[in-house]
Design an enzyme around this catalytic site. Structure first.
Site, PDB file in Angstrom:
ATOM      1  N   GLU A  31      -4.129  12.711  -4.866  1.00 58.91           N
ATOM      2  CA  GLU A  31      -3.106  13.331  -5.687  1.00 58.91           C
ATOM      3  C   GLU A  31      -2.966  12.468  -6.940  1.00 58.91           C
ATOM      4  O   GLU A  31      -2.783  11.250  -6.826  1.00 58.91           O
ATOM      5  CB  GLU A  31      -1.771  13.361  -4.920  1.00 58.91           C
ATOM      6  N   ARG A 258      -6.333   4.555   8.316  1.00 61.30           N
ATOM      7  CA  ARG A 258      -6.174   4.134   6.931  1.00 61.30           C
ATOM      8  C   ARG A 258      -6.225   2.612   6.845  1.00 61.30           C
ATOM      9  O   ARG A 258      -5.962   1.921   7.824  1.00 61.30           O
ATOM     10  CB  ARG A 258      -4.942   4.744   6.264  1.00 61.30           C
ATOM     11  N   LYS A 268       1.188   4.296  -3.262  1.00 61.92           N
ATOM     12  CA  LYS A 268       1.338   4.494  -4.699  1.00 61.92           C
ATOM     13  C   LYS A 268       2.810   4.486  -5.096  1.00 61.92           C
ATOM     14  O   LYS A 268       3.158   4.029  -6.179  1.00 61.92           O
ATOM     15  CB  LYS A 268       0.689   5.818  -5.111  1.00 61.92           C
TER      16      LYS A 268
END
Ligand code: ATP
Ligand code: MG
Length: 749
Positions: A31, A258, A268
């Site tokens: 994104e 992850r 982020k």
């Protein structure tokens, strides 16, 4: 290609073999709401790496479905990152927003099939109606709207006739599903805000669960690889494609763990906070774990790729030690960058018996770097050395310049201190020295023995440079945010001095400044008239480093690093030991050198090795921790023995204690002379791996944080880290992080 096949590659191979797909197609779907970080690098390596390995292709797709936070500058940063890492996304970048119309048509189709409806409950009610793990959900009364009503409302939502949150489009699946994600998930929501690409064209935006699977399908993706927190979303992924009758070749979703690294935050959202809050200089601050940050700091793409390769691909979440990344960059640079001399904290030395000037020829590369190139180093009467390379009253084991002990100036002569000059406050401001004419490096017939060589620069010719020393941004192992920042993460040295050739020739952008670490010419601030170098990483990693930070004289105790050549050659016995240590025990040459040259250390090492056969772990502790103690005292004065050390290493090796605890145990052992086992028992420091011991702690943390539990269950899966952190904290770091991770994930399901 990776050396051993991971589970994803096995699946891909199987699917190609069975003919399920003719070509593998993956995608990296960020994104564009922030700069990519090292976690994204892992995903990039996996997706592009698999496509490369099996002659397929990987799309770079911007998952731009939330106009509130997205921006073109992030798109550019993402493209930069992929390119810098060396991957190719083909002729164009894809955007989910390019599919808005197609996605809308699919939504209409679902409505017409009676499989989707417009709901008008508010956010709070939707959550309430959804139920819990133990309680079924209830369906909204709006679920009974007719197909016509639904189509009409969706059309009007799209046109912007309603306010944000007034309606949503939901899939009609099952409000009693055990998998909460399947309880009529949201497909569209209203956002009356300009999108950075589609402008005001749309007032509704598709949710991840609807947009992602269909974008994958539209692009002909075969393997849709994402992180584990999407495991429960897989059911929606399949539901949407199945209900719409989208058949093979259709994509399937696979999940991997992850990346999480200690001393690092990686979301982020958290990174944006630091950027906006001014705690860092921007997204490319060299202390950030962003790709732009690593790039600016001087990391090489190869070091990051190598790191991603080393950590591998698994299905269990775990924490990677930040030193592993530091190792990768050090390892990469060691093999290729030029060596040069830079003095960070200059102390003037006047060589009284030297008049004149000479240029000394010196190679930029040590013998084992397969490169050629040399420079001239000016040598003259006035030079500067590193302030910490002279001590008047040295501790034991200090190998550099003292009143009695000569030292070699790297590539040049041996000098002896004659006199110390002080200012009125008593600070040493200059040293008067003598050089030994017959001691010139490479031509030494002086017979003078020295134990180390130090860096220096000629006063008149040296260039002034700014050096930025970076340390970890966070001082907490599992940082939450601003409160855990390391106040000393940046130190700017304005007036360091460097040999002139480095500035004039610039044989490279990256250097090893001898004995200081690896440095990079800052790609943004560097000017010929004002050179700026970033410290990439130190030369070695050692426990003692952490201790130094608490020391009032932070730079005074830098670990001695023996450098190639120029130091007294080893005698035969030392050489034999060195060879044995490197060849038979696999020690690196630095550690082997430290041990082999010091009889006390080598016999201590040999003794501990005779008790426990763990050559590398033992060597690390003996050459760092034990060596440090032996600088203050004799072996017989130590309160611990080789037996203690092997006991400690054994507990480390078999995971009874963590690295962190081992450090604590060592400190106590030094002071008290108690055995490590005793210390661990007294303080109950054993690493807790037994689930029955950990579970009650998790339950308590869960009970104490109902808000976060609710948020987690509502989909904020990133709070997992919060819970793990709390559990580790309340065990004083003793719980085995891997196991805590697994248990917390299970409990919160
Ligand atoms: P963040 O929480 O940092 O915002 P995200 O998951 O929201 O990350 P996206 O931009 O949506 O980030 O992710 C792009 C891709 O990168 C996704 O496939 C995601 O799974 C992957 N990714 C993100 N963070 C990590 C990580 N720490 N380790 C591995 N892959 C990651
Ligand atoms: Mg995100």
């Amino acid at each position: 290609m990776s050396k051993c096949k991971d589970f994803l590659r096995s699946i891909v191979e199987e699917d190609l073999k069975s003919g399920k797909y003719r070509e593998v197609a993956t995608r990296f779907p960020p994104e564009p709401n922030g700069f990519p970080h090292i976690g994204h690098a892992k995903s990039i390596c996996i997706n592009f790496g698999i496509a490369d390995d099996y002659q397929g292709h990987c799309n770079l797709r911007m998952d731009d479905t939330n106009p509130t936070t997205e921006d073109t500058k992030y798109v550019e940063a993402l493209k930069d990152a992929v390119e810098w890492l060396g991957f190719d996304w083909g002729s164009s970048v894809y955007f989910t927003s390019d599919y808005f119309l197609q996605l809308y048509d699919y939504a209409v189709k679902l409505i017409k099939m009676g499989k989707a409806y417009v709901d008008s409950l508010d956010e709070e009610e939707i959550r309430e109606y959804r139920g819990t793990i133990t309680e079924h959900g209830r369906r909204s009364k709006y679920a009974d709207r007719t197909i016509e009503e639904n189509l009409n409302l969706l059309e009007r939502m799209k046109k912007g006739e309603f306010k944000d949150g007034e309606h949503v489009l939901r899939a009609k699946i099952d409000m009693a599903a055990a998998n909460i994600k399947m309880r009529d998930p949201l497909l569209y929501r209203i956002r009356n805000i300009k999108h950075f690409r589609t402008g005001d064209e749309w007032s509704i935006y598709p949710m991840y669960d609807f947009a992602h699977c269909l974008s994958d399908y539209i692009e002909g993706i075969s393997h849709s690889i994402c992180t584990l927190e999407f495991e429960n979303n897989r059911a929606i992924y399949d539901w949407v494609l199945d209900e719409l009758g989208l058949e093979l070749p259709r994509p399937y979703q696979y999940e991997f763990a992850r990346l999480a690294i200690n001393y690092t935050v990686m979301s982020k959202r958290k990174l944006l906070k630091l950027v906006d809050g001014g705690q860092v200089s921007g997204w490319d601050d060299p202390r950030l774990p962003t790709i732009a940050g690593y790039k600016r700091r001087g990391y090489t793409p190869a070091s990051i790729l190598n790191f991603c390769d080393q950590i591998g691909i698994t299905k269990a979440n775990s924490m990677v030690d930040v030193s592993q990344l530091e190792f990768c960059i050090r390892d990469d640079l060691n093999k290729q960058v030029p060596r040069a001399m830079c003095v960070l904290d200059p102390l003037k030395v006047t060589i009284e018996n030297y008049d004149g000037y000479e240029d000394i020829d010196a190679s930029y590369y040590p013998h084992d770097v397969p490169k050629e190139g040399s420079r001239k180093i000016p040598f003259s009467k006035e030079i500067y050395i590193e302030r910490e390379d002279f001590i008047e009253k040295p501790p034991k084991g200090y190998f550099r310049l003292t009143m009695e002990q000569p030292v070699r100036l790297r590539h040049a002569y041996i000098i002896t201190c004659k006199e110390v000059i002080r200012d009125t406050s008593g600070n040493i401001i200059e040293i008067k020295a003598e050089y030994h004419p017959k001691s010139k490096s490479g031509l030494d017939t002086s017979g003078i023995k020295v134990k180390s060589a130090i860096q220096w620069v000629s006063a008149k010719e040296a260039k002034k440079v700014e050096v930025r020393l970076y340390d970890r941004l966070f001082s907490a192992e599992l940082p939450e945010g601003v409160e855990d920042l390391n106040p000393n993460s940046l130190q700017v040295i304005k007036n360091a001095l460097i040999e002139p050739a480095v500035i004039a020739d610039r044989p490279d952008e990256r250097f090893q400044f001898e004995r200081q670490g690896y440095f990079y010419a800052d790609p943004i601030d560097y000017r010929d008239e004002k050179p700026v170098f970033n410290k990439i990483v130190s030369l070695k990693d050692s426990w003692s480093k952490k201790k130094k930070e608490n020391n009032s004289e932070p730079r005074a105790q830098t670990t001695t690093i023996q450098i190639d050549g120029e130091v007294a050659p080893m005698n035969e016995a030392e050489q034999t030991l060195f060879d044995k240590y490197t060849q038979k025990y696999g020690l690196n040459s630095e550690v082997a050198n430290t041990l082999a040259r010091d009889e006390q250390l080598s016999s201590f090492y040999e003794e501990s090795l005779s008790i426990l056969s763990s050559p590398v772990s033992l060597a690390n502790i003996v050459s760092n921790e034990v060596a440090r103690e032996l600088k203050q005292m004799e072996v017989k004065e130590l309160k611990f023995t080789a037996k203690h050390i092997s006991e400690l290493v054994k507990m480390l090796d078999d995971d009874t204690i963590s690295n962190k605890i081992a450090k604590q145990v060592f400190e106590v052992m030094v002071k008290t002379g108690k055995t490590p086992i005793q210390i661990v028992e007294d303080k109950r420091l054993i690493q807790i791996s037994d689930p029955s011991e950990i579970e009650p702690i998790i339950d308590k943390v869960i009970a104490n944080n109902p808000d976060n539990v609710a948020k987690f269950k509502a989909g904020n899966s990133k709070l997992l880290g919060f819970f793990v952190g709390q559990v580790l904290k309340s065990t004083g770091g003793k719980a085995n992080p891997k196991i805590v991770n697994q248990l917390v994930a299970k409990k919160l399901q």
